[in-house]
Scaffold this active site. Structure first.
Site, PDB file in Angstrom:
ATOM      1  N   ASN A 162       0.856  -1.184   0.000  1.00 35.02           N
ATOM      2  CA  ASN A 162       0.000   0.000   0.000  1.00 35.02           C
ATOM      3  C   ASN A 162       0.891   1.233   0.000  1.00 35.02           C
ATOM      4  O   ASN A 162       1.339   1.707   1.042  1.00 35.02           O
ATOM      5  CB  ASN A 162      -0.917  -0.016   1.221  1.00 35.02           C
ATOM      6  CG  ASN A 162      -1.925  -1.148   1.157  1.00 35.02           C
ATOM      7  OD1 ASN A 162      -2.905  -1.072   0.430  1.00 35.02           O
ATOM      8  ND2 ASN A 162      -1.665  -2.214   1.911  1.00 35.02           N
ATOM      9  N   GLU A 163       1.156   1.737  -1.194  1.00 30.38           N
ATOM     10  CA  GLU A 163       2.085   2.845  -1.382  1.00 30.38           C
ATOM     11  C   GLU A 163       1.425   4.177  -1.033  1.00 30.38           C
ATOM     12  O   GLU A 163       0.198   4.235  -0.808  1.00 30.38           O
ATOM     13  CB  GLU A 163       2.568   2.863  -2.834  1.00 30.38           C
ATOM     14  CG  GLU A 163       3.335   1.622  -3.271  1.00 30.38           C
ATOM     15  CD  GLU A 163       4.780   1.589  -2.759  1.00 30.38           C
ATOM     16  OE1 GLU A 163       5.102   2.316  -1.795  1.00 30.38           O
ATOM     17  OE2 GLU A 163       5.582   0.829  -3.321  1.00 30.38           O
ATOM     18  N   PRO A 164       2.214   5.261  -0.964  1.00 33.14           N
ATOM     19  CA  PRO A 164       1.629   6.586  -0.716  1.00 33.14           C
ATOM     20  C   PRO A 164       0.459   6.870  -1.657  1.00 33.14           C
ATOM     21  O   PRO A 164       0.522   6.585  -2.855  1.00 33.14           O
ATOM     22  CB  PRO A 164       2.807   7.531  -0.991  1.00 33.14           C
ATOM     23  CG  PRO A 164       4.004   6.718  -0.603  1.00 33.14           C
ATOM     24  CD  PRO A 164       3.689   5.316  -1.031  1.00 33.14           C
ATOM     25  N   THR A 181      10.444   1.986  -3.787  1.00 27.79           N
ATOM     26  CA  THR A 181      10.236   0.577  -3.487  1.00 27.79           C
ATOM     27  C   THR A 181      10.947  -0.301  -4.512  1.00 27.79           C
ATOM     28  O   THR A 181      11.591  -1.300  -4.164  1.00 27.79           O
ATOM     29  CB  THR A 181       8.728   0.253  -3.477  1.00 27.79           C
ATOM     30  OG1 THR A 181       8.094   1.036  -2.466  1.00 27.79           O
ATOM     31  CG2 THR A 181       8.479  -1.223  -3.210  1.00 27.79           C
TER      32      THR A 181
END
Length: 640
Positions: A162-164, A181
């Site tokens: 769950n990235e920014p 990442t």
């Protein structure tokens, strides 16, 4: 009362945090919690439902669970697991797949029913992913929900993938990976270009449904993002901050990962402190930088308004404190890194005697010496010390394939010009080209290619050391066995690595040992090499008297720099010396322009070194000391 003090210490922290001395002790704690859940569920004849993570962080937990299974009879027959994520696209038998990871690190070593193992499918057709994700959520619900969800944290603040920008109510879905990442994963894939751009991940909303959430983090590389996650405002830019909304979460950290939290980094802001010399120095330098004043201009109001009133009372008046810290900083500066002959050395970082010292510079890779302490290297030689350099590894994984072809082509052409045909070399060259055309990401090179890459780096190291003034008999190539796997993941250290190091130390009997102390290098090689040196010195100290007169200095520069309050020796460099250092770095042509493994710093190594050395000098200048062009910094390590 103790509880009140704890609350005061942690008042900046917005969720529960437990800090352990080491990753090992923290991992044991988490493993025991998981084992306790499994046993309780067994007694109730129920399934234990675990949400599992991948990456380096949980490896110690899985190892302890395996040990419990094999040595204590812990059974996993009543366990159902759901993994957080998987790269997309990804074949399950690929070395980088999380299916391979989980099998190698856990599932292949325990008695879990593989029907109870669930990992997102990286082989799906794109149009089938939404249905799969809904089914993944359904399976979690039908299993009774997650009892414990184990998390790591990425440097973007991602949990799972769950990235920014992720929503707090997000479910399992296909996501696009952040560039940072992918850079962090580059070494596992043989380069960032081979890292998938997408992944299937559990959502933040899915994670929140777990009855317990444990986020683990180790080492200083994670410290900045941990501070944001624990003390920062809730924001989609740092998805881990959403965990502040959960009543069932705990962060399990080692001391390094927790080091930037307020209670550890600036404890005077949250509690009464024991003002020893080390903490006083750190606090005064912090205060000067925080309010933008030189040390000697700090006032009692500055102390009182920034949590340091107790220091002013205990050790004041504050001007005396300022003078003391200023003098200590001044005494770290020396143009004589080998000691100044016939001088009063009581307030100098190095001993005056012997006037001519035997010094050995250990360089983990063939360029760390000149990148990190090239100016000091040259200064030691110019000042007449008996300097040796030891390249601990060949660095043969960090050379581009086309450089290999170029060097072999030169060899073939040169031989022909000299009238010496080399049909075997031509055949080897053709084999190399054929291998490279079919080479897969992260595939181990052939022994011949490894040899050429090692020779390229050896030649560059010799050129750099000669430029610094060394004769060839003072240049040592150790080729420590732990490194020579041909892969990014290295072999375990053995006694042979230590014995080779002991042999060289016995040969030189140095008064000074310089070793790389920047342990954040993405290869992990620096910390391994440093520990080998430590083991060798400590073992020699048991039988050889000269070791008691040997000082171990740590240098940094390739990947990070020491904080100003840590520095014990600062060697100033003139503009001319900065240029000489840069030219020494330029001798490493295979690392010029773009290194194979540059980490997440886009600057070339010479530029990183130049900038960091100037920043160190600027830090001293900001504190009110002399304004030098650049400085190389060192910290003495008390190994005995």
């Amino acid at each position: 009362m103790a509880r009140l003090n704890l609350l005061e210490e942690t008042r900046f922290e917005k969720l529960p945090v437990s800090v352990f001395d080491t990753p090992q002790s923290a991992s044991l704690h988490v493993a025991k919690r998981i084992a306790g859940l499994i046993k309780r569920k067994q007694q109730l004849n129920e399934q234990a439902v675990l949400g599992l993570a991948t990456g380096a962080t949980p490896v110690g937990v899985y190892a302890e669970l395996i040990r419990m299974h094999k040595e204590e009879g812990l059974s996993f027959r009543n366990v159902t697991t759901f993994n957080l994520d998987e790269y997309y696209p990804m074949q399950p038998n690929a070395a980088q797949s999380y299916v391979s990871f989980m099998n190698e690190q856990l599932f292949d070593h325990i008695d879990i029913d593989k029907q109870n193992v669930h990992i997102p499918d990286g082989t799906l057709d794109l149009e089938n992913i939404p249905v799969f994700c809904l089914d993944y959520e359904r399976k979690i619900t039908e299993a009774g929900g997650l009892d414990i969800q184990v998390l790591g944290i990425g440097r973007t603040g991602h949990i799972g993938f769950n990235e920014p920008g992720s929503a707090p109510n997000s479910g399992t879905r296909l996501v696009t990976l952040d560039d940072l990442t992918r850079r962090d994963a580059a070494r596992d894939f043989g380069g960032k270009s081979f890292v998938p751009t997408k992944a299937i991940t559990m959502g933040i909303g899915t994670i929140f449904k777990a009855r317990e959430i444990i986020l683990m983090a180790w080492n200083k590389k994670k410290a900045p993002i941990i501070k944001k996650a624990v003390e920062g405002e809730i924001s989609s830019e740092v998805p881990a901050t959403y965990l502040q909304l959960s009543e069932h979460v705990e962060f399990i950290l080692d001391q390094d990962a927790a080091s930037m939290l307020t209670r550890f980094d600036t404890p005077w802001l949250v509690k009464d402190c024991v003002w020893d010399e080390k903490l006083t120095r750190k606090a005064v330098i912090w205060l000067a930088n925080h309010i933008g004043k030189p040390v000697l201009k700090l006032t009692e109001d500055d102390y009182n308004n920034n949590g340091m009133a107790q220091l002013a009372v205990d050790r004041g008046p504050v001007y005396n404190i300022n003078i003391d810290i200023f003098n200590k900083l001044q005494h770290t500066i020396t143009g004589w890194p080998g000691g100044k002959p016939n001088a009063d050395d009581s307030q100098r970082p190095e001993r005056a005697m012997p006037a001519k010292k035997r010094s050995i510079i250990f360089s983990p890779h063939p360029d760390d010496d000149v990148i990190s302490m090239g100016g000091t290297f040259i200064r030691l030689v110019d000042q007449g010390h008996d300097v040796h350099v030891a390249y601990q590894t060949s660095g043969n994984t960090a050379v581009w394939d086309d450089d290999v072809l170029r060097f072999v082509e030169f060899n073939i052409d040169f031989s022909e010009k000299m009238g010496h045909e080399q049909p075997e070399l031509k055949k080897m060259y053709q084999d190399m080209r054929a291998f490279m055309e079919l080479k897969r990401p992260n595939q181990v090179d052939t022994p011949e290619i490894q040899t050429v890459k090692g020779l390229i780096r050896k030649g560059e190291a010799i050129a750099g050391a000669r430029y610094c003034g060394l004769d060839d008999d003072h240049i040592h190539f150790m080729a420590l066995p732990f490194y020579e796997s041909g892969k990014s993941h290295k072999n375990p250290v053995t006694d042979l690595d230590v014995e080779l190091t002991m042999k060289l130390l016995q040969q030189v009997k140095p008064h000074q040992v310089f070793a790389a102390g920047d342990f954040e290098d993405p290869h992990g090689t620096h910390i391994v090499c440093f520990n080998i040196i430590l083991r060798a010195l400590r073992r020699l100290a048991e039988t050889e008297d000269w070791v008691k007169d040997c000082w171990l200095w740590m240098y940094r520069g390739a990947w990070q720099e020491f904080e100003t309050h840590e520095i014990e020796m600062a060697v100033p460099l003139s503009p001319q010396e900065v240029e000489r250092k840069k030219f020494a770095i330029f001798k490493h042509q295979s690392q010029k322009d773009k290194a194979v493994f540059p980490g997440d710093d886009a600057r070339e190594f010479w530029k990183r070194a130049e900038d960091r050395n100037r920043e160190t000098a600027q830090a001293y200048d900001n504190l009110g000391l002399a304004d030098y062009e650049a400085m190389e910094a060192f910290v003495r390590f008390p190994f005995l």
